[in-house]
Enzyme design. Structure first.
Site, PDB file in Angstrom:
ATOM      1  N   GLY A  12       0.697  -1.029   0.184  1.00 41.26           N
ATOM      2  CA  GLY A  12       0.080  -0.425   0.121  1.00 41.26           C
ATOM      3  C   GLY A  12       0.676   1.334  -0.145  1.00 41.26           C
ATOM      4  N   SER A  13       2.300   1.402  -0.393  1.00 37.35           N
ATOM      5  CA  SER A  13       2.805   2.460  -0.636  1.00 37.35           C
ATOM      6  C   SER A  13       1.918   3.066  -1.306  1.00 37.35           C
ATOM      7  CB  SER A  13       4.482   1.943  -0.881  1.00 37.35           C
ATOM      8  OG  SER A  13       4.479   1.627  -2.047  1.00 37.35           O
ATOM      9  N   ASN A  14       1.480   3.128  -1.996  1.00 34.14           N
ATOM     10  CA  ASN A  14       0.750   3.482  -3.257  1.00 34.14           C
ATOM     11  C   ASN A  14      -0.013   4.414  -3.028  1.00 34.14           C
ATOM     12  OD1 ASN A  14       1.934   4.719  -6.324  1.00 34.14           O
ATOM     13  ND2 ASN A  14       2.472   2.050  -5.749  1.00 34.14           N
ATOM     14  N   LEU A  84      -4.156  -6.606  -7.331  1.00 38.54           N
ATOM     15  CA  LEU A  84      -3.909  -7.970  -8.598  1.00 38.54           C
ATOM     16  C   LEU A  84      -5.405  -8.941  -9.080  1.00 38.54           C
ATOM     17  CD1 LEU A  84      -1.067  -9.386  -6.358  1.00 38.54           C
ATOM     18  CD2 LEU A  84      -0.717  -8.283  -8.017  1.00 38.54           C
ATOM     19  N   ILE A  87     -10.386  -7.012 -13.055  1.00 36.38           N
ATOM     20  CA  ILE A  87     -11.352  -6.010 -12.305  1.00 36.38           C
ATOM     21  C   ILE A  87     -12.968  -6.864 -13.444  1.00 36.38           C
ATOM     22  CG2 ILE A  87     -13.157  -3.829 -12.538  1.00 36.38           C
ATOM     23  CD1 ILE A  87     -10.450  -3.823 -10.199  1.00 36.38           C
ATOM     24  N   ASN A 101      -5.377   2.121 -13.648  1.00 33.30           N
ATOM     25  CA  ASN A 101      -4.422   1.736 -12.911  1.00 33.30           C
ATOM     26  C   ASN A 101      -2.897   1.820 -12.887  1.00 33.30           C
ATOM     27  OD1 ASN A 101      -3.253  -0.726 -11.772  1.00 33.30           O
ATOM     28  ND2 ASN A 101      -2.605  -1.453 -13.214  1.00 33.30           N
ATOM     29  N   HIS A 103       0.754   0.934 -13.496  1.00 34.77           N
ATOM     30  CA  HIS A 103       1.383  -0.310 -14.327  1.00 34.77           C
ATOM     31  C   HIS A 103       3.370  -0.027 -13.566  1.00 34.77           C
ATOM     32  CE1 HIS A 103       2.002  -4.171 -15.054  1.00 34.77           C
ATOM     33  NE2 HIS A 103       3.672  -4.127 -16.118  1.00 34.77           N
ATOM     34  N   ASP A 144      -3.990  -4.598 -18.642  1.00 38.07           N
ATOM     35  CA  ASP A 144      -3.185  -3.451 -18.563  1.00 38.07           C
ATOM     36  C   ASP A 144      -3.200  -3.126 -20.383  1.00 38.07           C
ATOM     37  OD1 ASP A 144      -2.002  -4.392 -16.908  1.00 38.07           O
ATOM     38  OD2 ASP A 144      -0.445  -5.204 -17.307  1.00 38.07           O
ATOM     39  N   GLU A 173       6.603   6.519  -8.862  1.00 35.31           N
ATOM     40  CA  GLU A 173       4.797   6.187  -8.886  1.00 35.31           C
ATOM     41  C   GLU A 173       4.502   6.929  -6.909  1.00 35.31           C
ATOM     42  OE1 GLU A 173       4.161   1.274  -9.959  1.00 35.31           O
ATOM     43  OE2 GLU A 173       5.498   1.364  -8.283  1.00 35.31           O
TER      44      GLU A 173
HETATM   45  C1  GRF Z   1       3.328  -1.113  -7.844  1.00 33.11           C
HETATM   46  O1  GRF Z   1       4.538  -1.244  -8.325  1.00 33.11           O
HETATM   47  C2  GRF Z   1       2.099  -0.684  -9.046  1.00 33.11           C
HETATM   48  O2  GRF Z   1       2.698  -0.001  -9.734  1.00 33.11           O
HETATM   49  C3  GRF Z   1       2.017  -2.300  -8.891  1.00 33.11           C
HETATM   50  O3  GRF Z   1       1.752  -2.807  -7.801  1.00 33.11           O
HETATM   51  C4  GRF Z   1       2.422  -2.722  -7.322  1.00 33.11           C
HETATM   52  C5  GRF Z   1       2.303  -1.709  -5.728  1.00 33.11           C
HETATM   53  O4  GRF Z   1       3.271  -1.333  -5.191  1.00 33.11           O
HETATM   54  N1  GRF Z   1       0.552  -2.162  -9.753  1.00 33.11           N
HETATM   55  P1  GRF Z   1       2.129  -0.677  -3.207  1.00 33.11           P
HETATM   56  O5  GRF Z   1       2.051  -1.970  -2.521  1.00 33.11           O
HETATM   57  O6  GRF Z   1       2.079   0.119  -3.418  1.00 33.11           O
HETATM   58  O7  GRF Z   1       3.067  -0.147  -2.064  1.00 33.11           O
END
Ligand code: GRF
Length: 188
Positions: A12-14, A84, A87, A101, A103, A144, A173
């Site tokens: 969940g870092s994003n 993952l 959808i 999304n 990627h 994708d 990201e």
């Molecule tokens: C990211 O690298 C994103 O591009 C991919 O999954 C990863 C998720 O990382 N789809 P995080 O869980 O947000 O750290």
């Protein structure tokens, strides 16, 4: 007020970068975080940030009531941040052009089924690529494959390993994903 929904399966870092970016904003709110993994790091983030969360399984994601639950949040955007599962078409049709999304490669390179996380970076390194990057794109019925919204590039260095490359990609990201979301919200 823009409501946004985040779907995530992992650390969940994003999601955290998006929450941090919009923290002081009164016009954007993360309404719910949805995950398919009960031990996903993103659920701890939701708890810490006091954001409602929902754990789903395949029967839930394919149910009409889940579509209705999502609709009840009136989302301006549904954001897949490391989610993952594909959808279901019912959700895609319910939210046309509202699902995006991220990627961790320069699509169409290194996209498609099985291409996620370390698999992507591993393939990039094995092919001796000199650059990689990120793609933020609309989600349609094909993995994708939706229209590209933004790509950002980075170098792949001769001494990179999966971790060093993954870290460089994550930095891209965390910078570009929230700002792209903001841009889409402001232009909608
Ligand atoms: C990211 O690298 C994103 O591009 C991919 O999954 C990863 C998720 O990382 N789809 P995080 O869980 O947000 O750290």
């Amino acid at each position: 007020m823009h409501s946004i929904i985040i779907f995530a399966s992992g650390a969940g870092s994003n999601a955290q970068a998006i929450i941090d970016y919009f923290r002081e904003r009164k016009d954007v709110q993360v309404s719910i975080i949805v995950s398919n993994k009960k031990d996903a790091g993103v659920l701890s983030i939701a708890k810490k940030e006091n954001i409602p969360s929902s754990i789903i399984d395949k029967s839930i994601i394919n149910s009409a009531s889940f579509v209705e639950e999502l609709k009840s949040k009136k989302p301006s955007l549904i954001i897949l941040a490391g989610f993952l599962w594909r959808i279901p078409d019912t959700i895609i049709r319910a939210f046309p052009d509202k699902i995006i999304n991220i990627h961790p490669s320069l699509l169409p390179k290194y996209g498609g089924k099985g291409m996620y996380g370390a698999n992507v970076h591993n393939a990039v390194l094995n092919n001796n690529e000199t650059e990689s990057g990120i793609t933020i794109h609309n989600v349609n019925e094909v993995y994708d494959d939706g229209a590209t919204i933004l790509q950002a590039h980075c170098h792949v260095l001769a001494n990179d390993n999966i971790n060093t490359l993954a870290n460089r990609i994550h930095k891209l990201e965390h910078y570009y994903f929230p700002r792209t979301i903001d841009f889409i919200l402001k232009s909608s």
